[in-house]
Write an enzyme that holds these catalytic residues in place. Structure first.
Site, PDB file in Angstrom:
ATOM      1  N   ARG A   1     -11.895  -1.007  -0.550  1.00  5.25           N
ATOM      2  CA  ARG A   1     -12.893  -0.008  -0.260  1.00  5.25           C
ATOM      3  C   ARG A   1     -12.297   1.156  -0.059  1.00  5.25           C
ATOM      4  NH1 ARG A   1     -16.172  -4.379   3.436  1.00  5.25           N
ATOM      5  NH2 ARG A   1     -17.443  -5.364   2.144  1.00  5.25           N
TER       6      ARG A   1
ATOM      7  N   ARG B   1      22.161  -4.975   4.183  1.00  2.00           N
ATOM      8  CA  ARG B   1      21.560  -5.041   5.308  1.00  2.00           C
ATOM      9  C   ARG B   1      19.903  -5.556   5.925  1.00  2.00           C
ATOM     10  NH1 ARG B   1      20.853  -0.041   3.404  1.00  2.00           N
ATOM     11  NH2 ARG B   1      19.200   1.250   4.090  1.00  2.00           N
TER      12      ARG B   1
ATOM     13  N   ASP C   1     -11.370 -11.584  -0.554  1.00  6.62           N
ATOM     14  CA  ASP C   1     -12.685 -12.004   0.147  1.00  6.62           C
ATOM     15  C   ASP C   1     -13.826 -11.044  -0.730  1.00  6.62           C
ATOM     16  OD1 ASP C   1     -12.746  -9.425   1.093  1.00  6.62           O
ATOM     17  OD2 ASP C   1     -13.214  -9.850   3.348  1.00  6.62           O
ATOM     18  N   HIS C   2     -14.848 -11.359  -0.176  1.00  5.49           N
ATOM     19  CA  HIS C   2     -16.083 -10.782  -1.039  1.00  5.49           C
ATOM     20  C   HIS C   2     -15.943  -9.302  -1.097  1.00  5.49           C
ATOM     21  CE1 HIS C   2     -17.025 -10.752   3.337  1.00  5.49           C
ATOM     22  NE2 HIS C   2     -17.575  -9.496   3.164  1.00  5.49           N
TER      23      HIS C   2
ATOM     24  N   CYS D   1      -8.962  -7.338   0.512  1.00  6.14           N
ATOM     25  CA  CYS D   1     -10.120  -7.488   1.514  1.00  6.14           C
ATOM     26  C   CYS D   1     -10.502  -6.123   1.551  1.00  6.14           C
ATOM     27  CB  CYS D   1      -9.917  -8.043   2.648  1.00  6.14           C
ATOM     28  SG  CYS D   1      -9.174  -7.059   3.866  1.00  6.14           S
ATOM     29  N   GLY D   2     -11.559  -5.609   2.112  1.00 11.66           N
ATOM     30  CA  GLY D   2     -12.312  -4.573   2.101  1.00 11.66           C
ATOM     31  C   GLY D   2     -11.289  -3.412   2.682  1.00 11.66           C
TER      32      GLY D   2
ATOM     33  N   GLY E   1      -8.003  -4.172   3.697  1.00  9.44           N
ATOM     34  CA  GLY E   1      -6.593  -4.540   3.350  1.00  9.44           C
ATOM     35  C   GLY E   1      -6.123  -5.029   4.965  1.00  9.44           C
TER      36      GLY E   1
ATOM     37  N   HIS F   1      13.262  -2.834   0.339  1.00  7.64           N
ATOM     38  CA  HIS F   1      13.762  -3.035   1.891  1.00  7.64           C
ATOM     39  C   HIS F   1      13.340  -4.384   2.340  1.00  7.64           C
ATOM     40  CE1 HIS F   1      15.070   1.350   2.646  1.00  7.64           C
ATOM     41  NE2 HIS F   1      15.700   0.792   1.609  1.00  7.64           N
TER      42      HIS F   1
ATOM     43  N   ARG G   1      17.610  -8.384   8.317  1.00  7.06           N
ATOM     44  CA  ARG G   1      16.664  -7.884   9.122  1.00  7.06           C
ATOM     45  C   ARG G   1      15.329  -8.902   8.766  1.00  7.06           C
ATOM     46  NH1 ARG G   1      17.530  -1.704   7.712  1.00  7.06           N
ATOM     47  NH2 ARG G   1      19.433  -1.519   9.128  1.00  7.06           N
TER      48      ARG G   1
END
Ligand code: RB5
Length: 146
Positions: A110, A133, A9-10, A66-67, A69, A99, A137
């Site tokens: 940011r 394993r 994004d911005h 993004c800013g 995350g 994993h 999951r």
């Protein structure tokens, strides 16, 4: 060679442009899914474009920014088959692949230094899923999702 795409994004636009240059210098072209300017936009739109590209097998692995995350990872993880991981340190960059078989690396532009982002991306892209394993999951995540 994995097919890579990037979207932001911005808040992540500037970092996206820097990462494109970094990979270009290594001879790797990142498919750029936007946004294409620093003008304000909505991170779910970019997350959804990335998820569609992965689910359509256009690309194997994505980079989302993004800013913080946070927003873009929440949005991406709502999509089927997507395992988006915020790479907040180097160990996590390794474990997210080994994993969790994460197929999207997420950064908060940011919150993170450029050098940390580069190092974690290199770890992420050069680590294989361990299977065993962990496979069970991962399958459970999709079952729970329905
Ligand atoms: C945009 O200002 C910002 O809210 C966004 O980039 C992200 O940090 C949201 O989680």
């Amino acid at each position: 060679m994995v097919k890579l795409a990037i979207a932001a994004d911005h808040g992540g636009f500037e970092l996206k442009e820097k990462l494109k240059t970094y990979f270009m210098d290594k001879g790797i072209v990142l498919k750029d899914l936007g946004t294409y300017s620093a003008e304000s936009c909505d991170y779910p739109d970019l997350a959804q474009k990335m998820c569609a590209a992965i689910n359509d097998n256009e690309i194997d692995t994505g980079i989302l920014i993004c800013g913080s995350g946070i927003g873009i990872s929440i949005a991406a993880n709502r999509c089927k088959g997507i395992r988006a991981a915020i790479l907040y340190n180097d160990d996590v960059a390794h474990l997210a692949r080994e994993h969790n078989n994460a197929n999207v690396a997420v950064f908060g532009a940011r919150m993170m230094d450029y050098s940390d982002v580069i190092r974690r991306l290199e770890v992420f892209l050069n680590t294989e899923f361990e299977g065993g394993r962990h496979q069970n999951r991962i399958e459970k995540i999709e079952k729970v999702r329905g």
